[in-house]
Design an enzyme around this catalytic site. Structure first.
Site, PDB file in Angstrom:
ATOM      1  N   GLY A   6      -6.365  -6.600   0.488  1.00  0.00           N
ATOM      2  CA  GLY A   6      -6.387  -7.211   1.803  1.00  0.00           C
ATOM      3  C   GLY A   6      -5.543  -8.460   1.899  1.00  0.00           C
ATOM      4  O   GLY A   6      -4.376  -8.498   1.496  1.00  0.00           O
ATOM      5  N   GLY A  32     -12.346  -3.869   1.607  1.00  0.00           N
ATOM      6  CA  GLY A  32     -13.775  -3.752   1.851  1.00  0.00           C
ATOM      7  C   GLY A  32     -14.468  -2.787   0.918  1.00  0.00           C
ATOM      8  O   GLY A  32     -15.629  -2.992   0.537  1.00  0.00           O
ATOM      9  N   ARG A  61       0.822  -1.208   0.000  1.00  0.00           N
ATOM     10  CA  ARG A  61       0.000   0.000   0.000  1.00  0.00           C
ATOM     11  C   ARG A  61       0.860   1.264   0.000  1.00  0.00           C
ATOM     12  O   ARG A  61       0.488   2.274  -0.597  1.00  0.00           O
ATOM     13  CB  ARG A  61      -0.946  -0.009   1.202  1.00  0.00           C
ATOM     14  CG  ARG A  61      -2.101  -1.001   1.036  1.00  0.00           C
ATOM     15  CD  ARG A  61      -3.004  -1.045   2.239  1.00  0.00           C
ATOM     16  NE  ARG A  61      -4.183  -1.869   1.971  1.00  0.00           N
ATOM     17  CZ  ARG A  61      -5.067  -2.235   2.873  1.00  0.00           C
ATOM     18  NH1 ARG A  61      -4.895  -1.860   4.142  1.00  0.00           N
ATOM     19  NH2 ARG A  61      -6.106  -2.976   2.555  1.00  0.00           N
ATOM     20  N   LYS A  65     -15.039 -15.747   6.681  1.00  0.00           N
ATOM     21  CA  LYS A  65     -16.473 -15.725   6.952  1.00  0.00           C
ATOM     22  C   LYS A  65     -17.308 -15.506   5.701  1.00  0.00           C
ATOM     23  O   LYS A  65     -17.075 -14.558   4.948  1.00  0.00           O
ATOM     24  CB  LYS A  65     -16.799 -14.625   7.966  1.00  0.00           C
ATOM     25  CG  LYS A  65     -16.216 -14.871   9.349  1.00  0.00           C
ATOM     26  CD  LYS A  65     -16.626 -13.771  10.304  1.00  0.00           C
ATOM     27  CE  LYS A  65     -16.089 -14.026  11.704  1.00  0.00           C
ATOM     28  NZ  LYS A  65     -16.499 -12.957  12.645  1.00  0.00           N
TER      29      LYS A  65
END
Length: 412
Positions: free
Chosen positions: A369, A393, A39, A208
């Site tokens: 991510g 996200g 990043r 998840k």
């Protein structure tokens, strides 16, 4: 949506002007060591462009999730040290605080073409406040650092889904522009949502399934194939009636997943689930493990205590074959616990397949991510893929069809 660009700002003239850039320096750390500087490297071109044009560059960013007050472990100091190593010509320094006396004095002394990084914006509770007036007050303090003729550039796509002071409210106070990182991310994401070249394969992993529900819902009928790995695969297996031992399972999401599986065929989307799984005795790098059929997890040596930590080799090969046939591939989420060598092969197979697809002319996107960290950890170069997102996200929310506050704030 009309968003003014960084090149427009530079063409207008920035020499001697303060320009506040919202950058993404939210990098993983091992103590005070940056373990993945992707990043920071991605942020450098925009920072350099302004510094080279003579701007006094103020840089705002967050790291981690501090609770609205300074915490040493969330200081931007390690990120700024790495930034200084990568680009010593920028003379980048870290302010002692975010908008307080330290930042004010350092900003006042900043030379043209130099960079001052403000301390973690989330050290101030007003950054993330739900109260509009509190956020506006903090944004006003950030804007005040830029003097009478300042400007704002949002180059942190990973934060544009947040209605935070340094992302949303600041854009109302200063002439505002999209950075090249934001512009590139939007171009890439539009290719994934509008007139996408097909076959279009989406690879979803991570822990998840609840984190991916909205994007799955929006991809039904748009993606030709959705490959499912990572911890989320066990909720899919349970939705098919299989036992998953002690593997990660979101019981409350089983009905939702069953609905997706029922709707997929009619929508023209095929779900592909692993046929084999690497099952371990526990969650550790040296845990005993073996490969079993995906529908026979509790028949492993570990019985009902077995823990699925990766897709198996047959599944890795099948996923790679599906990816090889695609014109467009979007990947978000590792296939297993790639940090442990014994459970990294599924992620390696997917990364290798994306790299090969890109080399043969396909359009491949690694969705930021953990996926971005995984490909670098496993030895792949950023250049082996069409695009490595810095969005995380925010990218998923764009693919869900949501409005992103940080982007709407830049419209003028």
């Amino acid at each position: 949506m009309t968003l003014h660009t960084l090149s427009e700002l530079i063409d207008e003239g920035v020499r001697g002007r303060y320009v506040l850039i919202r950058s993404d320096l939210n990098v993983p750390l091992d103590g005070s060591t940056v373990t993945d500087d992707g990043r920071i490297k991605a942020s450098l071109p925009g920072i350099k462009a302004l510094a080279d044009a003579g701007a006094k560059v103020l840089l705002s960013a967050h790291l981690g999730r501090p609770k609205g007050a300074p915490e040493a472990k969330y200081s931007l100091a390690p990120a700024v040290a790495r930034l200084a190593e990568l680009a010593p010509e920028l003379n980048a320094t870290l302010a002692a605080d975010t908008t307080g006396p330290g930042a004010q004095a350092a900003a006042a002394a900043l030379a043209d073409g130099s960079v001052l990084v403000l301390e973690n914006v989330r050290f101030d509770a007003r950054e993330t406040s739900k109260d509009d007036a509190e956020r506006a007050a903090f944004a006003a303090e950030l804007a005040a650092l830029t003097g009478q003729n300042g400007a704002y550039v949002d180059d942190a796509f990973g934060a544009v889904h947040r209605k935070h002071a340094s992302v949303f409210d600041i854009a109302k106070l200063l002439p505002s522009y999209q950075g090249d990182l934001v512009r590139t991310e939007l171009e890439v994401l539009r290719k994934l949502t509008t007139n996408t070249e097909r076959p279009y394969v989406v690879v979803l992993g991570g822990s998840k399934v609840s984190d991916k529900l909205a994007v799955i819902d929006n991809l039904l009928g748009k993606a030709d194939t959705i490959l499912v790995g990572g911890g989320m695969l066990f909720t899919f297996l349970a939705a098919q009636g299989h036992k998953v031992g002690a593997s990660l399972l979101e019981v409350d999401q089983i009905p939702v997943v069953q609905d997706y599986l029922d709707r997929a065929a009619a929508a023209g989307t095929t779900f592909v689930l692993p046929t084999d799984v690497v099952v371990a005795s526990g969650f550790s790098a040296d845990a005993s493990h073996e490969v079993v059929a995906a529908d026979a997890i509790e028949e492993s040596s570990f019985g009902a205590g077995g823990l699925g930590l990766d897709i198996g080799p047959l599944s890795g090969a099948a996923f790679a074959e599906a990816i090889s046939q695609a014109k467009t591939v979007f990947w978000n989420g590792p296939m297993g616990v790639f940090e442990f060598a014994a459970f990294a092969e599924g992620t390696r197979a997917v990364a290798g397949a994306l790299s090969a697809n890109s080399a043969s002319g396909g359009f491949t996107v690694v969705g930021g991510g953990d996926s971005a960290a995984a490909v670098r950890t496993l030895g792949f170069a950023d250049t082996e893929f069409g695009h490595i997102s810095t969005g995380g996200g925010a990218s998923l929310e764009f693919l869900e069809g949501k409005e992103l506050p940080g982007l709407s704030a830049l419209e003028r």
